[in-house]
Write an enzyme that holds these catalytic residues in place. Structure first.
Site: not given
Length: 313
Positions: A224, A159, A232, A282, A209, A280, A272, A124
């Site tokens: 997504r 979050k 979400r 990841n 992604r 984000e 992301d 994050k």
């Protein structure tokens, strides 16, 4: 090559779409030898970092899809490459594993992603290094700061810093309904730090992604897309995955970050992006290999394997 996969129990794999399994399959098909262990099986023993591991054979059956050999102790520096694919949460035991893996790196092991780089890049908080690419963002434990942020931006997302798969993500609209209750609950009354961002309505077109592998950008992203009343897009939260060519903005962001992150030891990264904003970075166990490959002309596992073979050689 002898490849050691450190992952969650094989029985927990979602075999139709598991990215780690896709890596295993393509490596085995190329003639490489697979080994498996869980993070609990990594230990310091007789001045070496060792894995109590098993040889692994992937079988074509969809039910009994793997076969494990007898357990044996092998030094991590005896493998061609070690792939750390354990899912978050990034808790103290995950950290302990990365410290052991760092010791293995000092002994000559090749670990992907490099454990020190994983520790340095909170999935994050890592976005804060690139403020020109991110939406309006607040990181705080203080309710008052969240209330002030909400007053400015009206529609926000809250979050936890250690969530995954969309877990614990809340949207608070202009009416501010339950804002204090959400912050107090998620933040455990100020004990845990939260990330708050302006809500991006472009989420309706998907939380993208974007994969970076070996310092290169995969040309397709997996959008997504939230379903129904859900905000979400995460697949784990019921989002629909649709492979799409990168937009020019997404390509620009990915091409900027790919060489920077790769030079730091981050071989595989999942960015992301929502509406052209980075949300984000990841670095623990990025996914979406299977979905992109099945829906596009781009074979992600093959691309990953070629990059890995190059990195190890």
């Amino acid at each position: 090559m002898n490849l050691l996969f450190i992952a969650d129990p094989l029985e927990s794999f979602k075999i139709k779409k598991d990215s780690t399994l896709a890596m295993m399959r393509v490596a085995q098909e190329a003639g490489h030898h697979l080994w498996f262990c869980e993070s609990r099986n990594i230990l310091w023993k007789e001045n070496l970092v060792v894995a109590d591991c098993q040889s692994l054979l992937i079988k074509p059956s969809s039910t009994s899809w793997f076969e494990l050999g007898a357990s044996e102790a092998r030094a991590l520096n005896s493998f061609s490459a070690i792939l750390m694919r354990t899912d978050p949460p990034f808790d103290i035991e995950y950290l302990n594993t990365t410290w052991l893996l760092s010791a293995a790196v000092r002994q000559g092991a090749k670990v992907f992603n490099e454990p020190a780089a994983v520790r340095e890049h909170s999935e994050k908080l890592a976005i804060t290094e690139f403020p020109d690419l991110i939406p309006p963002t607040l990181v705080t434990r203080e309710l008052g700061a969240v209330e002030a942020f909400h007053k400015i931006h009206q529609d926000i997302v809250i979050k936890p810093l250690d969530g995954m798969g969309g877990m614990g993500v809340f949207r608070v609209g202009p009416d501010g309904l339950n804002l204090a209750s959400i912050v107090e609950t998620l933040g455990e009354n100020g004990a845990r730090t939260l990330m708050i961002q302006r809500f991006l309505p472009e989420i309706a077109q998907g939380d993208k992604r974007v994969l970076l592998i070996g310092g290169e950008v995969v040309p397709y992203a997996l959008a997504r897309i939230p379903q129904g009343s859900e905000i979400r897009g995460n697949l784990a939260a019921g989002g629909k995955g649709v492979a799409m060519l990168l937009t020019e903005t997404e390509k620009r962001i990915a091409e900027k970050l790919a060489p920077i992150l790769y030079q730091r030891g981050l071989f595989l990264v999942g960015l992301d992006l929502i509406g052209g904003f980075l949300t984000e970075i990841n670095v623990t166990s990025p996914t979406c290999f299977v979905e992109i490959t099945e829906q596009s002309s781009f074979d992600v596992p093959q691309f990953w394997l070629k990059a890995l073979e190059k990195a190890v050689s």
